[in-house]
Design a protein around this motif. Structure first.
Motif, mmCIF file in Angstrom:
data_model
loop_
_atom_site.group_PDB
_atom_site.id
_atom_site.type_symbol
_atom_site.label_atom_id
_atom_site.label_comp_id
_atom_site.label_asym_id
_atom_site.label_seq_id
_atom_site.Cartn_x
_atom_site.Cartn_y
_atom_site.Cartn_z
ATOM 1 N N GLU A 1 24.563 42.677 48.475
ATOM 2 C CA GLU A 1 23.233 43.278 48.326
ATOM 3 C C GLU A 1 23.260 44.798 48.432
ATOM 4 O O GLU A 1 23.991 45.362 49.225
ATOM 5 N N GLN A 2 22.430 45.427 47.591
ATOM 6 C CA GLN A 2 22.163 46.857 47.797
ATOM 7 C C GLN A 2 21.011 47.045 48.763
ATOM 8 O O GLN A 2 20.883 48.079 49.392
ATOM 9 N N ASN A 3 20.153 46.024 48.829
ATOM 10 C CA ASN A 3 18.996 46.083 49.726
ATOM 11 C C ASN A 3 19.473 45.712 51.137
ATOM 12 O O ASN A 3 19.375 44.575 51.587
ATOM 13 N N ARG B 1 42.846 46.935 41.375
ATOM 14 C CA ARG B 1 42.953 48.176 40.594
ATOM 15 C C ARG B 1 42.540 47.893 39.158
ATOM 16 O O ARG B 1 42.862 46.851 38.611
ATOM 17 N N TYR B 2 41.820 48.857 38.580
ATOM 18 C CA TYR B 2 41.589 48.843 37.137
ATOM 19 C C TYR B 2 42.387 50.022 36.598
ATOM 20 O O TYR B 2 41.947 51.166 36.747
ATOM 21 N N GLY B 3 43.558 49.794 36.053
ATOM 22 C CA GLY B 3 44.397 50.919 35.635
ATOM 23 C C GLY B 3 44.697 51.797 36.840
ATOM 24 O O GLY B 3 45.276 51.331 37.822
ATOM 25 N N ASP C 1 41.294 52.589 41.904
ATOM 26 C CA ASP C 1 41.282 51.625 43.008
ATOM 27 C C ASP C 1 39.848 51.154 43.204
ATOM 28 O O ASP C 1 39.013 51.931 43.659
ATOM 29 N N ALA C 2 39.551 49.901 42.862
ATOM 30 C CA ALA C 2 38.173 49.421 43.042
ATOM 31 C C ALA C 2 37.992 48.793 44.421
ATOM 32 O O ALA C 2 36.909 48.852 45.012
ATOM 33 N N LEU C 3 39.060 48.192 44.969
ATOM 34 C CA LEU C 3 39.032 47.648 46.342
ATOM 35 C C LEU C 3 40.360 47.965 46.997
ATOM 36 O O LEU C 3 41.415 47.847 46.362
ATOM 37 N N ASP D 1 25.250 37.465 43.965
ATOM 38 C CA ASP D 1 25.433 38.865 43.585
ATOM 39 C C ASP D 1 24.063 39.499 43.378
ATOM 40 O O ASP D 1 23.383 39.210 42.381
ATOM 41 N N GLU D 2 23.644 40.317 44.316
ATOM 42 C CA GLU D 2 22.390 41.068 44.234
ATOM 43 C C GLU D 2 21.177 40.210 43.848
ATOM 44 O O GLU D 2 20.526 40.479 42.835
ATOM 45 N N PRO D 3 20.866 39.178 44.651
ATOM 46 C CA PRO D 3 19.724 38.344 44.257
ATOM 47 C C PRO D 3 18.399 39.101 44.203
ATOM 48 O O PRO D 3 17.462 38.650 43.550
ATOM 49 N N GLY E 1 26.446 47.947 50.250
ATOM 50 C CA GLY E 1 27.123 49.158 49.804
ATOM 51 C C GLY E 1 26.440 49.702 48.568
ATOM 52 O O GLY E 1 25.716 48.974 47.894
ATOM 53 N N PRO E 2 26.682 50.971 48.263
ATOM 54 C CA PRO E 2 25.986 51.603 47.139
ATOM 55 C C PRO E 2 26.542 51.171 45.793
ATOM 56 O O PRO E 2 27.546 50.452 45.724
ATOM 57 N N ASN E 3 25.932 51.663 44.700
ATOM 58 C CA ASN E 3 26.442 51.440 43.348
ATOM 59 C C ASN E 3 27.891 51.848 43.236
ATOM 60 O O ASN E 3 28.265 52.908 43.741
ATOM 61 N N GLY E 4 28.686 51.018 42.583
ATOM 62 C CA GLY E 4 30.076 51.394 42.314
ATOM 63 C C GLY E 4 31.004 51.216 43.507
ATOM 64 O O GLY E 4 32.176 51.559 43.439
ATOM 65 N N ALA E 5 30.502 50.633 44.609
ATOM 66 C CA ALA E 5 31.333 50.485 45.817
ATOM 67 C C ALA E 5 32.443 49.454 45.618
ATOM 68 O O ALA E 5 33.458 49.473 46.306
ATOM 69 N N GLY E 6 32.218 48.510 44.666
ATOM 70 C CA GLY E 6 33.225 47.469 44.443
ATOM 71 C C GLY E 6 32.701 46.074 44.763
ATOM 72 O O GLY E 6 33.474 45.114 44.828
ATOM 73 N N LYS E 7 31.385 45.937 44.908
ATOM 74 C CA LYS E 7 30.813 44.652 45.344
ATOM 75 C C LYS E 7 31.020 43.562 44.281
ATOM 76 O O LYS E 7 31.445 42.458 44.596
ATOM 77 N N SER E 8 30.719 43.900 43.018
ATOM 78 C CA SER E 8 30.903 42.881 41.968
ATOM 79 C C SER E 8 32.378 42.591 41.767
ATOM 80 O O SER E 8 32.774 41.440 41.502
ATOM 81 N N THR E 9 33.205 43.620 41.901
ATOM 82 C CA THR E 9 34.650 43.418 41.791
ATOM 83 C C THR E 9 35.120 42.417 42.839
ATOM 84 O O THR E 9 35.941 41.536 42.569
ATOM 85 N N LEU E 10 34.586 42.537 44.053
ATOM 86 C CA LEU E 10 34.965 41.608 45.128
ATOM 87 C C LEU E 10 34.644 40.173 44.717
ATOM 88 O O LEU E 10 35.495 39.274 44.808
ATOM 89 N N LEU F 1 38.400 38.297 37.262
ATOM 90 C CA LEU F 1 38.457 39.740 36.995
ATOM 91 C C LEU F 1 38.644 39.980 35.499
ATOM 92 O O LEU F 1 39.299 39.176 34.830
ATOM 93 N N PRO F 2 38.099 41.087 34.970
ATOM 94 C CA PRO F 2 38.409 41.414 33.580
ATOM 95 C C PRO F 2 39.906 41.654 33.421
ATOM 96 O O PRO F 2 40.598 41.953 34.411
ATOM 97 N N VAL F 3 40.418 41.525 32.171
ATOM 98 C CA VAL F 3 41.873 41.554 31.974
ATOM 99 C C VAL F 3 42.530 42.821 32.517
ATOM 100 O O VAL F 3 43.672 42.787 32.966
ATOM 101 N N GLN F 4 41.793 43.930 32.497
ATOM 102 C CA GLN F 4 42.430 45.169 32.971
ATOM 103 C C GLN F 4 42.468 45.254 34.505
ATOM 104 O O GLN F 4 43.077 46.166 35.050
ATOM 105 N N GLY F 5 41.834 44.278 35.181
ATOM 106 C CA GLY F 5 41.828 44.288 36.650
ATOM 107 C C GLY F 5 43.069 43.600 37.208
ATOM 108 O O GLY F 5 43.477 42.553 36.709
#
Ligand code: ATP
Length: 248
Positions: free
Chosen positions: A204-206, A18-20, A23-25, A172-174, A42-51, A59-63
């Motif tokens: 990957e998005q591809n 969670r970011y605040g 729900d990212a995952l 991450d998205e090579p 998965g598409p943009n914003g799906a949570g791939k980088s968060t994973l 994770l960033p501090v707010q995660g």
């Protein structure tokens, strides 16, 4: 499970981030075995980088993460990012993060510093392994990283990660920003990594390119794994075809 089933390198159970209030995952389960390529599409914003950030403990501090991540049978709860790297986990970020004013060879050397510091002497063997996977890096070994093409930078970023002899390579998205031909070339090389026994988690998005080289895949949409299966089956799944392969 038969005795020749490769061991599980990474196991994720009930991972939520969670970011605040966002729900990212949500309750993500996945596993990666030695020598396998597992992709998360998965598409943009799906949570791939968060994973990936959650897996690295970065994770960033707010995660805020909950759930269980095990690596080579050990729970990573409370294990710092440096320790995860020391245990053999390696993330190649979207940004590729190279040292632009250093040569290819110097960038590769940096990838091995941890092992060299620990007194390991097979650095030159590993350099040859990387050069045999990426002959283009060998040809240009004295060229400055900042002068490389996008595809060559991605090769160098992966090569540098391999210098640390990871058991788990996370990409991450090579393909980001690369032409289709170069993407195919890079993913072909990634598929060769199986021979080295390294486990690869490929974000990957591809979707088409990723499923073509993967053994197993997960589809992540707005924080949920909505589909999973062997890569061939996902490639012929009507929902995947319609949403991700654009063939409907
Ligand atoms: P992309 O492919 O565009 O990078 P992604 O699948 O990697 O997307 P994430 O970057 O993991 O997705 O983002 C997942 C969700 O979490 C998005 O809704 C995003 O806005 C949100 N998010 C990501 N980072 C933060 C943050 N630091 N603070 C708050 N929300 C965030």
């Amino acid at each position: 499970m038969t005795s020749d089933t490769p061991r599980i390198v990474l196991e994720v159970a009930g991972l939520s981030v969670r970011y605040g209030k966002v729900d990212a995952l949500r309750d993500v389960h996945l596993s990666v075995r030695a020598g396998q390529i597992v992709t998360v599409i998965g598409p943009n914003g799906a949570g791939k980088s968060t994973l990936l950030n959650a897996l690295m403990g970065a994770l960033p501090v707010q995660g805020h993460a909950s759930g269980r991540v095990s690596y080579l049978d050990e729970d990573l709860n409370g294990v710092e990012i440096e320790d995860r790297v020391a245990r053999g986990m390696c993330l190649v970020p979207e940004t590729r993060a190279l040292f632009a004013s250093m040569t290819i060879e110097d960038n590769l050397q940096l990838g091995a510093w941890r092992r060299r510091k620990a007194g390991t002497r097979d650095y030159l063997d590993q350099l040859e392994t990387v050069f045999s996977l990426f002959p283009r890096l060998k040809e240009r070994r004295r060229q400055l990283a900042g002068t490389l093409s996008g595809g060559e930078r991605q090769m160098l970023a992966i090569g540098r990660a391999l210098m640390g002899k990871p058991d788990l390579l996370m990409l991450d998205e090579p393909s980001l920003g690369l032409a289709p031909l170069i993407t195919r070339e890079i993913l072909r090389i990634v598929s060769e990594l199986r021979k080295t026994g390294v486990a690869t988690l490929l974000i990957e998005q591809n979707a088409r390119a990723a499923l073509q080289i993967a053994d197993f895949g997960y589809v992540l949409e707005t924080g949920d794994i909505v589909l999973e299966g062997v890569a061939d089956a996902l490639e012929s799944n009507p929902r995947v075809i319609e949403t991700y392969l654009g063939l409907a």
